[in-house]
Motif scaffolding. Sequence first.
Motif, mmCIF file in Angstrom:
data_model
loop_
_atom_site.group_PDB
_atom_site.id
_atom_site.type_symbol
_atom_site.label_atom_id
_atom_site.label_comp_id
_atom_site.label_asym_id
_atom_site.label_seq_id
_atom_site.Cartn_x
_atom_site.Cartn_y
_atom_site.Cartn_z
ATOM 1 N N UNK A 103 6.398 12.517 -8.990
ATOM 2 C CA UNK A 103 5.988 13.650 -10.155
ATOM 3 C C UNK A 103 5.774 12.843 -11.370
ATOM 4 N N UNK A 104 6.507 11.838 -11.601
ATOM 5 C CA UNK A 104 6.348 11.055 -12.742
ATOM 6 C C UNK A 104 4.935 10.639 -13.036
ATOM 7 N N UNK A 105 4.325 10.167 -12.160
ATOM 8 C CA UNK A 105 2.813 9.621 -12.042
ATOM 9 C C UNK A 105 1.996 11.037 -12.430
ATOM 10 N N UNK A 106 2.145 12.110 -11.785
ATOM 11 C CA UNK A 106 1.295 13.324 -12.389
ATOM 12 C C UNK A 106 1.491 13.740 -13.830
ATOM 13 N N UNK A 156 0.774 -1.358 -0.176
ATOM 14 C CA UNK A 156 0.079 -0.149 0.050
ATOM 15 C C UNK A 156 0.651 1.355 -0.019
ATOM 16 N N UNK A 157 2.061 1.447 0.627
ATOM 17 C CA UNK A 157 2.733 2.393 0.836
ATOM 18 C C UNK A 157 3.629 2.547 -0.574
ATOM 19 N N UNK A 158 3.794 1.550 -1.132
ATOM 20 C CA UNK A 158 4.399 1.545 -2.677
ATOM 21 C C UNK A 158 3.404 2.090 -3.347
ATOM 22 N N UNK A 159 2.294 1.848 -3.539
ATOM 23 C CA UNK A 159 1.230 2.511 -4.325
ATOM 24 C C UNK A 159 0.985 3.720 -4.060
ATOM 25 N N UNK A 160 1.048 4.273 -2.833
ATOM 26 C CA UNK A 160 0.759 5.828 -2.417
ATOM 27 C C UNK A 160 1.961 6.524 -2.963
ATOM 28 N N UNK A 161 3.194 5.758 -2.733
ATOM 29 C CA UNK A 161 4.424 6.596 -3.275
ATOM 30 C C UNK A 161 4.445 6.979 -4.812
ATOM 31 N N UNK A 162 3.965 5.790 -5.308
ATOM 32 C CA UNK A 162 3.901 6.123 -6.960
ATOM 33 C C UNK A 162 2.859 7.098 -7.185
ATOM 34 N N UNK A 205 11.834 1.465 -14.187
ATOM 35 C CA UNK A 205 12.407 1.280 -13.146
ATOM 36 C C UNK A 205 13.402 2.250 -12.597
ATOM 37 N N UNK A 206 14.210 3.117 -13.391
ATOM 38 C CA UNK A 206 15.062 4.099 -13.305
ATOM 39 C C UNK A 206 14.432 5.187 -12.595
ATOM 40 N N UNK A 207 13.227 5.409 -12.886
ATOM 41 C CA UNK A 207 12.188 6.623 -12.279
ATOM 42 C C UNK A 207 12.328 6.507 -10.828
ATOM 43 N N UNK A 208 11.719 4.946 -10.424
ATOM 44 C CA UNK A 208 11.163 4.710 -9.034
ATOM 45 C C UNK A 208 12.427 4.506 -8.257
ATOM 46 N N UNK A 261 -1.927 -3.510 -7.771
ATOM 47 C CA UNK A 261 -2.325 -2.066 -8.235
ATOM 48 C C UNK A 261 -0.939 -1.306 -8.385
ATOM 49 N N UNK A 262 -0.118 -1.465 -7.430
ATOM 50 C CA UNK A 262 1.088 -0.775 -7.408
ATOM 51 C C UNK A 262 2.091 -0.856 -8.827
ATOM 52 N N UNK A 263 1.880 -2.189 -9.255
ATOM 53 C CA UNK A 263 2.765 -2.665 -10.372
ATOM 54 C C UNK A 263 1.791 -1.854 -11.575
ATOM 55 N N UNK A 264 0.591 -1.957 -11.510
ATOM 56 C CA UNK A 264 -0.249 -1.402 -12.680
ATOM 57 C C UNK A 264 -0.224 0.112 -12.730
ATOM 58 N N UNK A 265 0.100 0.564 -11.628
ATOM 59 C CA UNK A 265 -0.064 2.246 -11.680
ATOM 60 C C UNK A 265 1.368 2.580 -12.299
ATOM 61 N N UNK A 266 2.242 2.045 -11.898
ATOM 62 C CA UNK A 266 3.822 2.069 -12.235
ATOM 63 C C UNK A 266 4.120 1.757 -13.683
ATOM 64 N N UNK A 267 3.425 0.957 -14.380
ATOM 65 C CA UNK A 267 4.180 0.106 -15.452
ATOM 66 C C UNK A 267 4.376 1.312 -16.602
ATOM 67 N N UNK A 268 3.573 2.286 -16.766
ATOM 68 C CA UNK A 268 3.854 3.436 -17.885
ATOM 69 C C UNK A 268 4.698 4.480 -17.431
ATOM 70 N N UNK A 269 5.000 4.544 -16.062
ATOM 71 C CA UNK A 269 5.875 5.778 -15.698
ATOM 72 C C UNK A 269 7.196 6.156 -16.730
ATOM 73 N N UNK A 270 7.714 5.048 -17.368
ATOM 74 C CA UNK A 270 8.967 5.286 -17.977
ATOM 75 C C UNK A 270 8.479 5.662 -19.674
ATOM 76 N N UNK A 271 7.434 5.865 -19.995
ATOM 77 C CA UNK A 271 7.171 6.185 -21.398
ATOM 78 C C UNK A 271 7.721 7.843 -21.859
ATOM 79 N N UNK A 272 8.055 7.971 -22.937
ATOM 80 C CA UNK A 272 8.406 9.219 -23.568
ATOM 81 C C UNK A 272 7.128 10.134 -23.824
#
Length: 378
Positions: free
Chosen positions: A39-42, A29-35, A126-129, A88-99
Motif C-alpha cells: 500500500x505504501x508504494x502505491x 525478487x520476492x522482496x522487490x515484488x512485495x514492495x 523500515x517501520x513500514x516494511x 532494485x528492491x532497496x531502490x524501490x523502498x528507499x522513499x516509502x517513509x516520506x511524508x
Amino acid sequence: MLATYATHPERTRGRLYPEGESAFREPYQRDRDRIIHSSAFRRLKHKTQVFVEHEGDYFRTRLTHSIEVAQVARTVAAALGLNSHLTEAVALAHDLGHTPFGHTGEDRLDELMAPHGGFDHNAQALRIVTSLEQHYAEWDGLNLTWETLEGIAKHNGPVTGALPYALAEYNAHHDLELGTHAGAEAQVAALADDIAYNNHDLHDGLRAGLFTLDELAVLPIVGDMVREVDVKYPGLEAGRRQHEALRRVFGVMVEDVLVTSKRLIQQDNPASVEEVRALDHAVIQFSNGLWSDIKLIRKFLFKRMYRAPSVVEMRERVSKVLEDLFAHMLANPSDLPSNWQGQLGGANETAIARHVADYIAGMTDRFALQEHARLGLG
C-alpha cells in the motif's frame, strides 16, 4: 554471473519469520515484488518531491522518482556484477517513509515529534516494511530478507550515534549491524538516488520556469553538455535541446560512478559481501571531482528552486496543514480511522504521538489537504 563481492541469494541471512522460498524467484525478487504490491508504494503516486501534487501533472512524484532510481540502480548493479534484484528492491523502498509534501513535510513532522523521539523518513521506511503494512496472516510488515532491511536502513552509510526512534526500536530485536556499511547493492541504490533527483530537479525547475537552460549553462557538467548539444544540433527546438543536454548530464554521472567504483573495488579487492561491509569506506562512490561539481549544482538548486519565493510560500502553507493535522489528531485521537483507534488502548502520550505520526506520514498530499478541509482546520 555475480561477482564474488556481490550479495548471493543462496547465502541470504533469511527472514525474521521463516517461510518457504519460491521455486522460481530468488529471495530478493520476492522482496522487490512485495514492495511493489504494498500500500505504501502505491501511495507514492500522490506524494511529491518539491511541488505539491496538484500543481502540475508533469512534475515528479515519489513514485516516478523511485522508478527512475531503480532504473539507474539496475544499470549500475549489472555493470558491476552485483545482485540487481536486491539493488532494485532497496531502490524501490528507499522513499516509502516520506511524508506528504516532500522534505517540507518531513522537516515539520520531525519538529512536531521532537518531544517524542523525532521523525526520520529512512527509519519510517523500515517501520513500514516491518510493521505498518498489515496484510499477511502470520506477521506484520512484509517479512523482507535481512539484506533488504539492511539496505533500507543503511543505504546512506553506517548509522551511528543517537539512532532514530523507529530504527532503534526495530534494531533492538533484529540486529541490522547498523555500525557498518551495507552491501554494495544498497550503496548503488544510494548513489542512484543522487543521480536521479539531481537530474529531475533540474528538469522540474526548468518546467516550472524557475530558471532557464542558459542559466544552467554556467554550472559544471551541465554547461559542457549544453555546449555539446549546441555544437551537434545548432538551432534545436528548446524542449529537445533541454532533454538532450540533461540526458547527457545523466550519462556523465552514471559513467563516473562506474569508473570510480570499479577502481575502488579493484583496489580493495573484497572477496565477499562481508568484506565490503567491513571496509571503512563505501566502494560505490562518485569521483572527488564529480562530487564537487554535484555540490555546486545542489547549491544552485537550493537557491533558485528550493528557496524560490513560490516554493517557500507553498512550504509555509503545507507546513501549517501538517501542524494543524498533528495537533488535532493528538488532542482528538477518536478522529483517527476506526482501524487505527483500536491500537491505542492505554497508550501514553508518546505512544499516541508516534501513532498519529505514522498515520499522517502515510497520507498523500491530496488526502492531507482533504482531511485538513474536512476537519475544518483551514
